[in-house]
Design a protein around this motif. Structure first.
Motif, PDB file in Angstrom:
ATOM      1  N   LEU A  66     -37.060  38.331  28.612  1.00 39.12           N
ATOM      2  CA  LEU A  66     -37.044  38.354  27.148  1.00 39.12           C
ATOM      3  C   LEU A  66     -35.758  37.738  26.612  1.00 39.12           C
ATOM      4  N   VAL A  67     -34.629  38.073  27.242  1.00 44.05           N
ATOM      5  CA  VAL A  67     -33.330  37.536  26.821  1.00 44.05           C
ATOM      6  C   VAL A  67     -33.286  36.023  27.016  1.00 44.05           C
ATOM      7  N   ALA A  68     -33.867  35.542  28.127  1.00 41.37           N
ATOM      8  CA  ALA A  68     -33.923  34.099  28.378  1.00 41.37           C
ATOM      9  C   ALA A  68     -34.718  33.399  27.272  1.00 41.37           C
ATOM     10  N   PHE A  69     -35.786  34.029  26.821  1.00 36.12           N
ATOM     11  CA  PHE A  69     -36.588  33.464  25.735  1.00 36.12           C
ATOM     12  C   PHE A  69     -35.774  33.395  24.442  1.00 36.12           C
ATOM     13  N   VAL A  70     -35.013  34.464  24.161  1.00 36.97           N
ATOM     14  CA  VAL A  70     -34.149  34.481  22.965  1.00 36.97           C
ATOM     15  C   VAL A  70     -33.103  33.376  23.063  1.00 36.97           C
ATOM     16  N   GLY A  71     -32.522  33.225  24.267  1.00 32.74           N
ATOM     17  CA  GLY A  71     -31.521  32.180  24.474  1.00 32.74           C
ATOM     18  C   GLY A  71     -32.093  30.791  24.282  1.00 32.74           C
ATOM     19  N   CYS A  72     -33.321  30.587  24.743  1.00 27.80           N
ATOM     20  CA  CYS A  72     -33.979  29.286  24.591  1.00 27.80           C
ATOM     21  C   CYS A  72     -34.199  28.964  23.112  1.00 27.80           C
ATOM     22  N   CYS A  73     -34.661  29.967  22.354  1.00 29.83           N
ATOM     23  CA  CYS A  73     -34.876  29.769  20.913  1.00 29.83           C
ATOM     24  C   CYS A  73     -33.552  29.484  20.206  1.00 29.83           C
ATOM     25  N   GLY A  74     -32.504  30.244  20.589  1.00 34.25           N
ATOM     26  CA  GLY A  74     -31.197  30.071  19.967  1.00 34.25           C
ATOM     27  C   GLY A  74     -30.597  28.707  20.240  1.00 34.25           C
ATOM     28  N   ALA A  75     -30.728  28.233  21.500  1.00 33.14           N
ATOM     29  CA  ALA A  75     -30.187  26.925  21.863  1.00 33.14           C
ATOM     30  C   ALA A  75     -30.964  25.802  21.186  1.00 33.14           C
ATOM     31  N   CYS A  76     -32.273  25.956  21.111  1.00 34.86           N
ATOM     32  CA  CYS A  76     -33.126  24.919  20.514  1.00 34.86           C
ATOM     33  C   CYS A  76     -32.830  24.757  19.016  1.00 34.86           C
ATOM     34  N   LYS A  77     -32.681  25.905  18.328  1.00 36.34           N
ATOM     35  CA  LYS A  77     -32.443  25.873  16.883  1.00 36.34           C
ATOM     36  C   LYS A  77     -30.957  25.866  16.522  1.00 36.34           C
ATOM     37  N   GLU A  78     -30.099  26.029  17.576  1.00 37.07           N
ATOM     38  CA  GLU A  78     -28.654  26.150  17.372  1.00 37.07           C
ATOM     39  C   GLU A  78     -28.358  27.260  16.355  1.00 37.07           C
ATOM     40  N   ASN A  79     -28.982  28.400  16.605  1.00 36.39           N
ATOM     41  CA  ASN A  79     -28.856  29.560  15.719  1.00 36.39           C
ATOM     42  C   ASN A  79     -27.733  30.467  16.225  1.00 36.39           C
ATOM     43  N   TYR A  80     -26.735  30.670  15.376  1.00 37.14           N
ATOM     44  CA  TYR A  80     -25.548  31.461  15.758  1.00 37.14           C
ATOM     45  C   TYR A  80     -25.921  32.889  16.138  1.00 37.14           C
ATOM     46  N   CYS A  81     -26.762  33.516  15.323  1.00 39.20           N
ATOM     47  CA  CYS A  81     -27.138  34.921  15.554  1.00 39.20           C
ATOM     48  C   CYS A  81     -27.888  35.090  16.878  1.00 39.20           C
ATOM     49  N   LEU A  82     -28.845  34.200  17.147  1.00 42.16           N
ATOM     50  CA  LEU A  82     -29.625  34.298  18.389  1.00 42.16           C
ATOM     51  C   LEU A  82     -28.758  34.064  19.617  1.00 42.16           C
ATOM     52  N   MET A  83     -27.828  33.120  19.528  1.00 46.07           N
ATOM     53  CA  MET A  83     -26.967  32.834  20.670  1.00 46.07           C
ATOM     54  C   MET A  83     -25.993  33.985  20.939  1.00 46.07           C
ATOM     55  N   MET A  84     -25.495  34.614  19.876  1.00 50.96           N
ATOM     56  CA  MET A  84     -24.632  35.784  20.041  1.00 50.96           C
ATOM     57  C   MET A  84     -25.412  36.929  20.681  1.00 50.96           C
ATOM     58  N   THR A  85     -26.657  37.117  20.222  1.00 50.30           N
ATOM     59  CA  THR A  85     -27.523  38.153  20.801  1.00 50.30           C
ATOM     60  C   THR A  85     -27.763  37.883  22.277  1.00 50.30           C
ATOM     61  N   PHE A  86     -28.027  36.609  22.600  1.00 44.46           N
ATOM     62  CA  PHE A  86     -28.249  36.203  23.985  1.00 44.46           C
ATOM     63  C   PHE A  86     -27.033  36.517  24.853  1.00 44.46           C
ATOM     64  N   ALA A  87     -25.839  36.141  24.389  1.00 45.78           N
ATOM     65  CA  ALA A  87     -24.613  36.356  25.167  1.00 45.78           C
ATOM     66  C   ALA A  87     -24.338  37.843  25.370  1.00 45.78           C
ATOM     67  N   ILE A  88     -24.528  38.641  24.310  1.00 47.51           N
ATOM     68  CA  ILE A  88     -24.262  40.086  24.403  1.00 47.51           C
ATOM     69  C   ILE A  88     -25.248  40.758  25.361  1.00 47.51           C
ATOM     70  N   PHE A  89     -26.544  40.448  25.201  1.00 48.59           N
ATOM     71  CA  PHE A  89     -27.563  41.063  26.060  1.00 48.59           C
ATOM     72  C   PHE A  89     -27.399  40.641  27.514  1.00 48.59           C
ATOM     73  N   LEU A  90     -27.012  39.373  27.733  1.00 48.25           N
ATOM     74  CA  LEU A  90     -26.818  38.903  29.102  1.00 48.25           C
ATOM     75  C   LEU A  90     -25.657  39.637  29.769  1.00 48.25           C
ATOM     76  N   THR A  91     -24.626  39.916  28.987  1.00 49.91           N
ATOM     77  CA  THR A  91     -23.497  40.706  29.497  1.00 49.91           C
ATOM     78  C   THR A  91     -23.941  42.121  29.845  1.00 49.91           C
ATOM     79  N   LEU A  92     -24.773  42.718  28.980  1.00 49.29           N
ATOM     80  CA  LEU A  92     -25.286  44.068  29.243  1.00 49.29           C
ATOM     81  C   LEU A  92     -26.135  44.092  30.510  1.00 49.29           C
ATOM     82  N   ILE A  93     -26.960  43.044  30.692  1.00 54.01           N
ATOM     83  CA  ILE A  93     -27.791  42.969  31.898  1.00 54.01           C
ATOM     84  C   ILE A  93     -26.918  42.923  33.152  1.00 54.01           C
ATOM     85  N   MET A  94     -25.829  42.144  33.096  1.00 51.80           N
ATOM     86  CA  MET A  94     -24.910  42.074  34.241  1.00 51.80           C
ATOM     87  C   MET A  94     -24.339  43.448  34.568  1.00 51.80           C
TER      88      MET A  94
END
Length: 238
Positions: A66-94
């Motif tokens: 799910l996080v990978a999907f959010v990251g893909c959407c964020g990178a494609c649209k260059e959306n600040y909020c989605l990319m921040m969400t992606f980075a935070i969630f990926l850190t939590l997963i680690m």
């Protein structure tokens, strides 16, 4: 222009990593399901910390997808909020993966104890339950083992006795080979230790895979932060 070209390169590498995340997520789900199926067959009495680990692995795998999907959407649209969400969630997963690895190490002896206890309990059902008999026979044939600790465990099973073990204990399995057996014709080692040895041999592969996933996730966090910084700079310029 150089900065713009650099960000395009970062975006491309991030897309590659997102594909890797999807593959890792599917891999985690498959591993979690496989481990859960094995534990369901061998540990049948209630939920314990050891038996909950595969469930956590499956949940982490699904969440990573799910996080990978959010990251893909964020990178494609260059959306600040989605990319921040992606980075935070990926850190939590680690962090969760690190916690699961620590829990796996802490509870490894607990799982072995539960496996030994449940194996012996299922041995008691061997003469009465065809499903249990089939499962134990399959395990004894695959791992070339007999009983929980060793072949003498079958002496205490109703209907077996000192002169009989399941045919699956035989080195060369044939009909009634376990009746009035020759000690040299059967596997004498217990299944708990044999399966434990098999797991220890494969744990290095699991550890290597876990390190690979962690490395990919760190790169993902770094590239995501770079892209977030670029997007934020673009907002400030506007």
């Amino acid at each position: 222009m150089a900065m713009e070209g650099g960000m395009k390169c970062v975006k491309f590498l991030l897309y590659v990593l997102l594909l890797a995340f999807c593959a890792c997520a599917v891999g985690l789900i498959v591993v979690g399901v496989a481990v859960q199926l094995v534990l369901n067959q061998t540990i049948t009495h209630g939920a314990t910390p050891g038996t909950l680990l595969p469930v956590v692995i499956i949940v982490v795998g699904a969440f990573l997808f799910l996080v990978a999907f959010v990251g893909c959407c964020g990178a494609c649209k260059e959306n600040y909020c989605l990319m921040m969400t992606f980075a935070i969630f990926l850190t939590l997963i680690m962090l969760v993966e690190v916690a699961v690895a620590i829990a796996g190490y802490v509870f490894k002896d607990k799982v072995k104890t539960e496996f030994n206890k449940n194996f012996q309990q299922q041995m008691q059902n061997y003469p009465k339950n065809n499903g249990t008999a089939s499962l134990l026979d399959k395990m004894q044939e695959e791992f070339n083992c007999c009983g929980a600790a060793n072949y003498t465990d079958w002496e205490n099973i109703p209907g077996m006795g000192k002169d009989r073990v399941p045919d699956s204990c035989c080195i060369n399995v044939t009909a009634h080979c376990g009746t009035d057996f020759d000690l040299h014709a059967i596997n004498t080692q217990g299944c708990v230790e044999k399966i434990g040895m098999w797991l220890r041999k494969n744990v290095l592969l699991v550890a290597a895979a876990a390190l690979g996933i962690a490395f990919v996730e760190v790169l993902g966090i770094v590239f995501a932060c770079c892209l977030v910084k670029s997007i934020r700079s673009g907002y400030e310029v506007m």
